[in-house]
Design a protein around this motif. Structure first.
Motif, PDB file in Angstrom:
ATOM      1  N   GLU A  30       0.833  -1.206   0.000  1.00 18.11           N
ATOM      2  CA  GLU A  30       0.000   0.000   0.000  1.00 18.11           C
ATOM      3  C   GLU A  30       0.867   1.255   0.000  1.00 18.11           C
ATOM      4  O   GLU A  30       0.605   2.208  -0.739  1.00 18.11           O
ATOM      5  CB  GLU A  30      -0.924  -0.024   1.219  1.00 18.11           C
ATOM      6  N   GLU A  31       1.910   1.255   0.808  1.00 19.93           N
ATOM      7  CA  GLU A  31       2.800   2.419   0.877  1.00 19.93           C
ATOM      8  C   GLU A  31       3.561   2.606  -0.436  1.00 19.93           C
ATOM      9  O   GLU A  31       3.776   3.740  -0.877  1.00 19.93           O
ATOM     10  CB  GLU A  31       3.756   2.268   2.056  1.00 19.93           C
ATOM     11  N   MET A  32       3.916   1.505  -1.077  1.00 19.03           N
ATOM     12  CA  MET A  32       4.588   1.594  -2.371  1.00 19.03           C
ATOM     13  C   MET A  32       3.653   2.203  -3.416  1.00 19.03           C
ATOM     14  O   MET A  32       4.068   3.055  -4.196  1.00 19.03           O
ATOM     15  CB  MET A  32       5.054   0.212  -2.819  1.00 19.03           C
ATOM     16  N   GLU A  33       2.398   1.775  -3.413  1.00 24.06           N
ATOM     17  CA  GLU A  33       1.422   2.296  -4.374  1.00 24.06           C
ATOM     18  C   GLU A  33       1.192   3.790  -4.200  1.00 24.06           C
ATOM     19  O   GLU A  33       0.999   4.516  -5.164  1.00 24.06           O
ATOM     20  CB  GLU A  33       0.102   1.538  -4.253  1.00 24.06           C
ATOM     21  N   LYS A  34       1.225   4.252  -2.949  1.00 28.08           N
ATOM     22  CA  LYS A  34       1.026   5.674  -2.653  1.00 28.08           C
ATOM     23  C   LYS A  34       2.292   6.497  -2.868  1.00 28.08           C
ATOM     24  O   LYS A  34       2.236   7.719  -2.862  1.00 28.08           O
ATOM     25  CB  LYS A  34       0.609   5.846  -1.191  1.00 28.08           C
ATOM     26  N   GLY A  35       3.432   5.805  -2.985  1.00 29.03           N
ATOM     27  CA  GLY A  35       4.701   6.517  -3.080  1.00 29.03           C
ATOM     28  C   GLY A  35       5.138   7.098  -1.746  1.00 29.03           C
ATOM     29  O   GLY A  35       5.872   8.076  -1.698  1.00 29.03           O
ATOM     30  N   ASP A  36       4.685   6.481  -0.659  1.00 27.70           N
ATOM     31  CA  ASP A  36       4.995   6.937   0.700  1.00 27.70           C
ATOM     32  C   ASP A  36       6.368   6.402   1.117  1.00 27.70           C
ATOM     33  O   ASP A  36       6.471   5.341   1.722  1.00 27.70           O
ATOM     34  CB  ASP A  36       3.901   6.454   1.656  1.00 27.70           C
ATOM     35  N   GLU A  37       7.418   7.123   0.762  1.00 29.39           N
ATOM     36  CA  GLU A  37       8.788   6.687   1.039  1.00 29.39           C
ATOM     37  C   GLU A  37       9.052   6.479   2.536  1.00 29.39           C
ATOM     38  O   GLU A  37       9.587   5.434   2.918  1.00 29.39           O
ATOM     39  CB  GLU A  37       9.793   7.675   0.443  1.00 29.39           C
ATOM     40  N   PRO A  38       8.690   7.433   3.422  1.00 24.91           N
ATOM     41  CA  PRO A  38       8.938   7.206   4.855  1.00 24.91           C
ATOM     42  C   PRO A  38       8.167   5.996   5.393  1.00 24.91           C
ATOM     43  O   PRO A  38       8.704   5.204   6.172  1.00 24.91           O
ATOM     44  CB  PRO A  38       8.464   8.498   5.529  1.00 24.91           C
ATOM     45  N   GLY A  39       6.913   5.834   4.978  1.00 27.58           N
ATOM     46  CA  GLY A  39       6.125   4.680   5.408  1.00 27.58           C
ATOM     47  C   GLY A  39       6.704   3.386   4.872  1.00 27.58           C
ATOM     48  O   GLY A  39       6.790   2.373   5.583  1.00 27.58           O
ATOM     49  N   PHE A  40       7.109   3.384   3.609  1.00 28.01           N
ATOM     50  CA  PHE A  40       7.743   2.227   2.991  1.00 28.01           C
ATOM     51  C   PHE A  40       8.985   1.830   3.771  1.00 28.01           C
ATOM     52  O   PHE A  40       9.180   0.665   4.112  1.00 28.01           O
ATOM     53  CB  PHE A  40       8.099   2.551   1.535  1.00 28.01           C
ATOM     54  N   ARG A  41       9.832   2.796   4.053  1.00 31.18           N
ATOM     55  CA  ARG A  41      11.084   2.522   4.771  1.00 31.18           C
ATOM     56  C   ARG A  41      10.796   1.930   6.151  1.00 31.18           C
ATOM     57  O   ARG A  41      11.394   0.940   6.557  1.00 31.18           O
ATOM     58  CB  ARG A  41      11.859   3.845   4.892  1.00 31.18           C
ATOM     59  N   ARG A  42       9.849   2.530   6.871  1.00 25.64           N
ATOM     60  CA  ARG A  42       9.493   2.067   8.218  1.00 25.64           C
ATOM     61  C   ARG A  42       8.936   0.644   8.179  1.00 25.64           C
ATOM     62  O   ARG A  42       9.307  -0.208   8.990  1.00 25.64           O
ATOM     63  CB  ARG A  42       8.485   3.047   8.821  1.00 25.64           C
ATOM     64  N   THR A  43       8.055   0.358   7.220  1.00 24.08           N
ATOM     65  CA  THR A  43       7.420  -0.955   7.156  1.00 24.08           C
ATOM     66  C   THR A  43       8.393  -2.019   6.661  1.00 24.08           C
ATOM     67  O   THR A  43       8.361  -3.158   7.147  1.00 24.08           O
ATOM     68  CB  THR A  43       6.163  -0.901   6.272  1.00 24.08           C
ATOM     69  N   LEU A  44       9.261  -1.682   5.720  1.00 23.56           N
ATOM     70  CA  LEU A  44      10.268  -2.650   5.281  1.00 23.56           C
ATOM     71  C   LEU A  44      11.153  -3.042   6.452  1.00 23.56           C
ATOM     72  O   LEU A  44      11.436  -4.221   6.667  1.00 23.56           O
ATOM     73  CB  LEU A  44      11.111  -2.069   4.135  1.00 23.56           C
ATOM     74  N   GLU A  45      11.558  -2.062   7.226  1.00 24.09           N
ATOM     75  CA  GLU A  45      12.373  -2.322   8.423  1.00 24.09           C
ATOM     76  C   GLU A  45      11.611  -3.230   9.398  1.00 24.09           C
ATOM     77  O   GLU A  45      12.167  -4.205   9.921  1.00 24.09           O
ATOM     78  CB  GLU A  45      12.721  -0.981   9.082  1.00 24.09           C
ATOM     79  N   ALA A  46      10.344  -2.935   9.644  1.00 24.41           N
ATOM     80  CA  ALA A  46       9.524  -3.738  10.561  1.00 24.41           C
ATOM     81  C   ALA A  46       9.353  -5.157  10.032  1.00 24.41           C
ATOM     82  O   ALA A  46       9.394  -6.125  10.808  1.00 24.41           O
ATOM     83  CB  ALA A  46       8.160  -3.078  10.756  1.00 24.41           C
ATOM     84  N   LEU A  47       9.181  -5.307   8.731  1.00 29.90           N
ATOM     85  CA  LEU A  47       9.014  -6.629   8.119  1.00 29.90           C
ATOM     86  C   LEU A  47      10.278  -7.469   8.291  1.00 29.90           C
ATOM     87  O   LEU A  47      10.218  -8.627   8.718  1.00 29.90           O
ATOM     88  CB  LEU A  47       8.662  -6.458   6.642  1.00 29.90           C
ATOM     89  N   LEU A  48      11.419  -6.882   7.993  1.00 27.73           N
ATOM     90  CA  LEU A  48      12.672  -7.626   8.121  1.00 27.73           C
ATOM     91  C   LEU A  48      12.987  -7.939   9.584  1.00 27.73           C
ATOM     92  O   LEU A  48      13.468  -9.034   9.901  1.00 27.73           O
ATOM     93  CB  LEU A  48      13.812  -6.853   7.459  1.00 27.73           C
TER      94      LEU A  48
END
Length: 93
Positions: A30-48
């Motif tokens: 969802e964050e990727m689709e919105k282009g939400d770079e800070p959200g993407f970064r935060r969620t990728l970190e949380a996923l890993l």
């Protein structure tokens, strides 16, 4: 399932954890689709971090292929997009 996080090694992950990981995967998409770079970064970190927390490290001399490969922590949205399947990073089990 053996999961490789690029640049961090392999983790053995039980399929029972995929429901929790798929929630983070959906959020990441969802964050990727919105282009939400800070959200993407935060969620990728949380996923890993969740993969490490829920999984067990695989010994360095383990010689079986990874069944799933995840991006490195500093991957860009474009790099992650190139790794996606129809289900996202994690298969729906």
């Amino acid at each position: 399932m053996i999961v490789r996080i690029m640049g961090e090694g392999q983790v053995k992950l039980d399929d029972s954890h995929f429901a929790e990981l798929n929630k983070l995967d959906d959020e990441l998409l969802e964050e990727m689709e919105k282009g939400d770079e800070p959200g993407f970064r935060r969620t990728l970190e949380a996923l890993l971090d969740a993969v490490h927390r829920l999984g067990a490290p695989v010994e360095d001399d383990f010689l079986e292929p990874s069944e799933l490969i995840l991006p490195e922590r500093d991957a860009t949205i474009e790099e992650v997009r190139a790794m996606l399947s129809d289900d996202g990073l994690f298969p729906v089990i």
